[in-house]
Design an enzyme around this catalytic site. Structure first.
Site, PDB file in Angstrom:
ATOM      1  N   ASP A   1       0.843  -1.198   0.000  1.00 23.19           N
ATOM      2  CA  ASP A   1       0.000   0.000   0.000  1.00 23.19           C
ATOM      3  C   ASP A   1       0.879   1.249   0.000  1.00 23.19           C
ATOM      4  O   ASP A   1       1.652   1.467   0.936  1.00 23.19           O
ATOM      5  CB  ASP A   1      -0.891  -0.019   1.244  1.00 23.19           C
ATOM      6  CG  ASP A   1      -2.093   0.893   1.138  1.00 23.19           C
ATOM      7  OD1 ASP A   1      -2.028   1.870   0.369  1.00 23.19           O
ATOM      8  OD2 ASP A   1      -3.099   0.642   1.814  1.00 23.19           O
ATOM      9  N   ASP A   2       0.789   2.045  -1.056  1.00 25.89           N
ATOM     10  CA  ASP A   2       1.541   3.308  -1.174  1.00 25.89           C
ATOM     11  C   ASP A   2       3.047   3.088  -1.331  1.00 25.89           C
ATOM     12  O   ASP A   2       3.839   3.964  -0.969  1.00 25.89           O
ATOM     13  CB  ASP A   2       1.296   4.227   0.031  1.00 25.89           C
ATOM     14  CG  ASP A   2      -0.060   4.934  -0.033  1.00 25.89           C
ATOM     15  OD1 ASP A   2      -0.869   4.590  -0.909  1.00 25.89           O
ATOM     16  OD2 ASP A   2      -0.300   5.822   0.810  1.00 25.89           O
TER      17      ASP A   2
ATOM     18  N   CYS B   1      -6.069   3.851  -3.885  1.00 26.42           N
ATOM     19  CA  CYS B   1      -6.395   2.611  -3.194  1.00 26.42           C
ATOM     20  C   CYS B   1      -7.626   1.842  -3.667  1.00 26.42           C
ATOM     21  O   CYS B   1      -7.523   0.809  -4.322  1.00 26.42           O
ATOM     22  CB  CYS B   1      -6.541   2.927  -1.715  1.00 26.42           C
ATOM     23  SG  CYS B   1      -6.930   1.513  -0.725  1.00 26.42           S
TER      24      CYS B   1
ATOM     25  N   ARG C   1      -8.007  -1.684  -5.984  1.00 26.55           N
ATOM     26  CA  ARG C   1      -8.432  -2.955  -5.418  1.00 26.55           C
ATOM     27  C   ARG C   1      -9.648  -3.510  -6.147  1.00 26.55           C
ATOM     28  O   ARG C   1      -9.781  -4.727  -6.333  1.00 26.55           O
ATOM     29  CB  ARG C   1      -8.696  -2.790  -3.921  1.00 26.55           C
ATOM     30  CG  ARG C   1      -7.416  -2.566  -3.151  1.00 26.55           C
ATOM     31  CD  ARG C   1      -7.609  -1.926  -1.787  1.00 26.55           C
ATOM     32  NE  ARG C   1      -6.357  -1.272  -1.430  1.00 26.55           N
ATOM     33  CZ  ARG C   1      -5.367  -1.881  -0.775  1.00 26.55           C
ATOM     34  NH1 ARG C   1      -5.499  -3.127  -0.383  1.00 26.55           N
ATOM     35  NH2 ARG C   1      -4.243  -1.241  -0.509  1.00 26.55           N
TER      36      ARG C   1
ATOM     37  N   LYS D   1      -6.161  -5.702   4.186  1.00 27.57           N
ATOM     38  CA  LYS D   1      -7.028  -4.580   3.812  1.00 27.57           C
ATOM     39  C   LYS D   1      -7.965  -4.960   2.671  1.00 27.57           C
ATOM     40  O   LYS D   1      -7.532  -5.518   1.669  1.00 27.57           O
ATOM     41  CB  LYS D   1      -6.135  -3.393   3.416  1.00 27.57           C
ATOM     42  CG  LYS D   1      -6.862  -2.129   3.021  1.00 27.57           C
ATOM     43  CD  LYS D   1      -5.839  -1.021   2.811  1.00 27.57           C
ATOM     44  CE  LYS D   1      -6.457   0.251   2.285  1.00 27.57           C
ATOM     45  NZ  LYS D   1      -5.458   1.328   2.126  1.00 27.57           N
TER      46      LYS D   1
ATOM     47  N   HIS E   1     -11.449  -2.782   1.677  1.00 20.94           N
ATOM     48  CA  HIS E   1     -11.705  -1.426   1.193  1.00 20.94           C
ATOM     49  C   HIS E   1     -12.571  -1.345  -0.065  1.00 20.94           C
ATOM     50  O   HIS E   1     -12.520  -0.351  -0.796  1.00 20.94           O
ATOM     51  CB  HIS E   1     -10.370  -0.689   0.957  1.00 20.94           C
ATOM     52  CG  HIS E   1     -10.495   0.809   1.109  1.00 20.94           C
ATOM     53  ND1 HIS E   1      -9.519   1.677   0.706  1.00 20.94           N
ATOM     54  CD2 HIS E   1     -11.488   1.574   1.600  1.00 20.94           C
ATOM     55  CE1 HIS E   1      -9.880   2.917   0.950  1.00 20.94           C
ATOM     56  NE2 HIS E   1     -11.079   2.890   1.495  1.00 20.94           N
TER      57      HIS E   1
ATOM     58  N   HIS F   1       1.772   2.392   3.982  1.00 19.07           N
ATOM     59  CA  HIS F   1       0.813   3.504   4.059  1.00 19.07           C
ATOM     60  C   HIS F   1       0.962   4.239   5.399  1.00 19.07           C
ATOM     61  O   HIS F   1       1.182   3.618   6.429  1.00 19.07           O
ATOM     62  CB  HIS F   1      -0.601   2.925   3.929  1.00 19.07           C
ATOM     63  CG  HIS F   1      -1.682   3.930   3.708  1.00 19.07           C
ATOM     64  ND1 HIS F   1      -2.080   4.844   4.657  1.00 19.07           N
ATOM     65  CD2 HIS F   1      -2.484   4.142   2.638  1.00 19.07           C
ATOM     66  CE1 HIS F   1      -3.080   5.574   4.183  1.00 19.07           C
ATOM     67  NE2 HIS F   1      -3.339   5.165   2.954  1.00 19.07           N
TER      68      HIS F   1
ATOM     69  N   ASP G   1      -0.443  -0.802  -4.804  1.00 20.85           N
ATOM     70  CA  ASP G   1      -1.732  -0.295  -5.281  1.00 20.85           C
ATOM     71  C   ASP G   1      -1.639   1.058  -5.969  1.00 20.85           C
ATOM     72  O   ASP G   1      -2.537   1.446  -6.721  1.00 20.85           O
ATOM     73  CB  ASP G   1      -2.757  -0.237  -4.145  1.00 20.85           C
ATOM     74  CG  ASP G   1      -2.387   0.739  -3.035  1.00 20.85           C
ATOM     75  OD1 ASP G   1      -1.228   1.192  -2.978  1.00 20.85           O
ATOM     76  OD2 ASP G   1      -3.274   1.043  -2.210  1.00 20.85           O
ATOM     77  N   ASN G   2      -0.565   1.792  -5.739  1.00 14.44           N
ATOM     78  CA  ASN G   2      -0.350   3.098  -6.395  1.00 14.44           C
ATOM     79  C   ASN G   2       1.042   3.577  -6.042  1.00 14.44           C
ATOM     80  O   ASN G   2       1.748   2.937  -5.257  1.00 14.44           O
ATOM     81  CB  ASN G   2      -1.396   4.133  -5.951  1.00 14.44           C
ATOM     82  CG  ASN G   2      -1.653   4.176  -4.460  1.00 14.44           C
ATOM     83  OD1 ASN G   2      -2.719   3.776  -3.994  1.00 14.44           O
ATOM     84  ND2 ASN G   2      -0.683   4.632  -3.686  1.00 14.44           N
TER      85      ASN G   2
ATOM     86  N   LYS H   1       0.836   9.391  -6.058  1.00 16.97           N
ATOM     87  CA  LYS H   1      -0.463   8.752  -5.877  1.00 16.97           C
ATOM     88  C   LYS H   1      -1.578   9.726  -6.266  1.00 16.97           C
ATOM     89  O   LYS H   1      -1.510  10.914  -5.980  1.00 16.97           O
ATOM     90  CB  LYS H   1      -0.599   8.356  -4.400  1.00 16.97           C
ATOM     91  CG  LYS H   1      -1.968   7.934  -3.918  1.00 16.97           C
ATOM     92  CD  LYS H   1      -1.881   7.678  -2.426  1.00 16.97           C
ATOM     93  CE  LYS H   1      -3.218   7.388  -1.798  1.00 16.97           C
ATOM     94  NZ  LYS H   1      -3.091   7.165  -0.327  1.00 16.97           N
TER      95      LYS H   1
END
Length: 537
Positions: free
Chosen positions: A34-35, A72, A76, A129, A131, A212, A318-319, A365
């Site tokens: 994540d991130d 995010c 996903r 996660k 989301h 993240h 994710d980004n 992002k």
């Protein structure tokens, strides 16, 4: 029925049961960070020790170009379904803007990888996660997963789930036993332990929250990086560029993108300011390190359980690294109560350090430049994927579902529980992963839209526009992969052709002009965009 037919039917039944009991289809593990920025792993140029992910890269394959949806929840949604995010119902974020394509959670027409693989005999597991649920719908246990952690409504749809409040040491740093990164992996390991005697193959979706924000890590992990970032972000970026050239990830003569005008000048900061900023990156590095260590635990347990053989492992982010500043957004100034790195602190690395994380690309992002949508991709499958390869790739998250289905010999249905399902949008990556093919070729191109930010990629050409501007920029990614030269004015025919392709895609996919939706955008997300622009004195 005569005895001969009874005998033949019995033999066929026993044969089919035998084949099912000895199901040799591969296990599939999908690991999502994540991130995480493009250059945050050792195998992508980082100084952060990531030996376990680097092992997977060395024994497997890396891609130079692998695309996501820039943020995010939309990423996903596409990752889990093989659909563009609007088609899956998550066109904006995990917010309901009152239109089906923007309802903020997965719709029933877009099947998850777990739903399809479960119908085809796989055991399905997820930890971390989620989301992509909302309005009490589309929780992971409702969308095909047999084993789920955390199994509660609040954490399932949290943007950055706490999973549970960690225990702390005397100074307020989280313990290893209760740190979220370790919890996510160890719960996945527990699931794997519980199914190790079963014969069916499994699909594990391991969705980490690291790295993240908020920046929190165990004290002993942070200590590993003390003094490592006293040189500042510009020097760090140059060091990562050098390593990327040395490992062959980027061409020797590539021109990196220039810094945004609001990136701070390290040399003009006071000694106290430098120390504060360096500490942020030390904690970020500790979070990446701990993520890698937890993946090492996973690999060790898979080997011990006899579950590692015949397994495809895919790792991605994710980004790109984020630019948001928690001092100015997300109630950061109110939530930040303790020393940075402790569980009561609430800070982010901000765009200064993310400028280094996204080396060699520009932007962050939520942006449609390469820094926002192009992140690391590692695939490991001994005997099927050649070791140590770096390929161009040009893959996209919509490609993973069809890849897994082909690998698993899984049938993708036209209808599921009386609902007609969306056709898959992507292409199988198996030719890219297992043959000499260097990249995914698709005449139709790839397209993006998120809160008015737009992009189109057809062949070497890429269009980009950033909200609220409607003006298209054009880049030749073959000669300028870092998007340093906007050549739209010299290539009007190309701009027109790609703009029309984008318009056709937008209509087919359910994209709505963001001017019609902006009034419905939550105030917090408007502030999110503002927090990405730093004040420079």
């Amino acid at each position: 029925m005569n005895r001969k037919n009874i005998f033949l039917n019995t033999v066929l039944l026993l044969l089919s049961l035998s084949v099912w009991a000895q199901d040799k289809r591969p296990n599939i593990i999908l690991i999502l960070a994540d991130d995480l920025g493009y250059s945050d792993l050792g195998s992508y140029g980082s100084e952060i020790p990531t030996p376990n992910l680097d092992r997977l890269a060395k024994e497997g394959l890396r891609l130079r170009e692998f695309y996501n949806n820039s943020i995010c929840a939309p990423t996903r949604a596409s990752l889990l379904t093989g659909q563009y995010q609007h088609k899956a119902g998550v066109g904006y974020f995990s917010n309901d803007l009152g239109i089906p394509a923007y309802q903020g959670y997965l719709n029933k027409e877009s099947l998850t990888i777990a739903e399809v693989l479960k119908e085809n005999g796989y055991i399905t597991l997820t930890s971390g996660k989620w989301h992509v649920s909302g309005k009490g719908q589309s929780y992971p246990w409702e969308r095909g997963f047999d084993y789920v952690y955390p199994r509660d409504d609040k954490n399932a749809n949290s943007g950055a789930p706490g999973l549970r409040t960690p225990e702390t040491d005397a100074e307020g740093y989280p313990t290893q036993a209760t740190f979220s990164t370790n919890l996510i992996t160890r719960n996945a390991i527990g699931f794997l332990d519980s199914i190790k005697s079963r014969q069916e193959p499994f699909f594990l979706y391991l969705a980490h929250t690291a790295p993240h924000w908020p920046l929190v890590a165990p004290k002993e992990d942070i200590a590993r990086f003390e003094g490592k970032y006293d040189m500042g972000w510009s020097v760090l970026r140059e060091q990562r560029l050098k390593r990327q050239r040395e490992i062959g990830l980027i061409p020797t003569g590539l021109t990196p993108s220039a810094a945004d005008r609001d990136i701070y000048d390290w040399e003009k900061l006071t000694a106290e300011q430098r120390a504060g900023w360096a500490k942020k990156m030390e904690i970020f590095a500790a979070m990446v390190y701990r993520l890698d260590q937890s993946i090492g635990e996973l690999l060790d347990r898979l080997a011990k359980n006899g579950q590692l053989d015949n397994t495809l492992i895919v790792f991605l982010s994710d980004n790109g690294a984020p630019a948001e500043d928690l001092v100015r957004w997300h109630h950061g100034s109110d939530r930040n109560k303790g020393a940075i790195g402790t569980v009561t602190s609430y800070e982010s690395q901000s765009k200064n350090w993310s400028y280094a994380s996204n080396t060699p690309f520009k932007a962050f992002k939520d942006d449609m430049y390469e820094g926002g949508i192009n992140t690391p991709f590692i695939a490991w499958f001994p005997g099927r994927i050649q070791q140590g390869e770096i390929k161009q790739g040009t893959g996209h998250i919509i490609d993973l579902a069809p890849t897994f289905y082909e690998l698993a010999n899984a049938k993708y249905p036209e209808a599921y529980r009386a609902t007609k399902v969306n056709a898959l949008a992507g292409k199988s990556l198996l030719p890219l992963l297992t043959s000499k093919s260097q990249q995914v070729l698709r005449k139709e191109g790839l397209f993006w839209e998120r809160a008015g930010n737009r992009a189109a990629r057809v062949g070497k050409w890429k269009l980009v526009s950033t909200w609220p501007s409607q003006t298209w920029e054009l880049y030749d990614l073959e000669s300028d992969p870092t998007e340093t030269r906007n050549i739209a004015g010299k290539n009007e025919e190309v701009v027109s052709r790609l703009a029309q392709a984008y318009a056709n895609w937008a209509k087919e996919t359910g994209v709505v002009d963001f001017a019609e939706l902006e009034s419905k955008e939550p105030a917090s997300m408007k502030e999110f965009r503002k927090s990405k622009v730093q004040e420079v004195e």
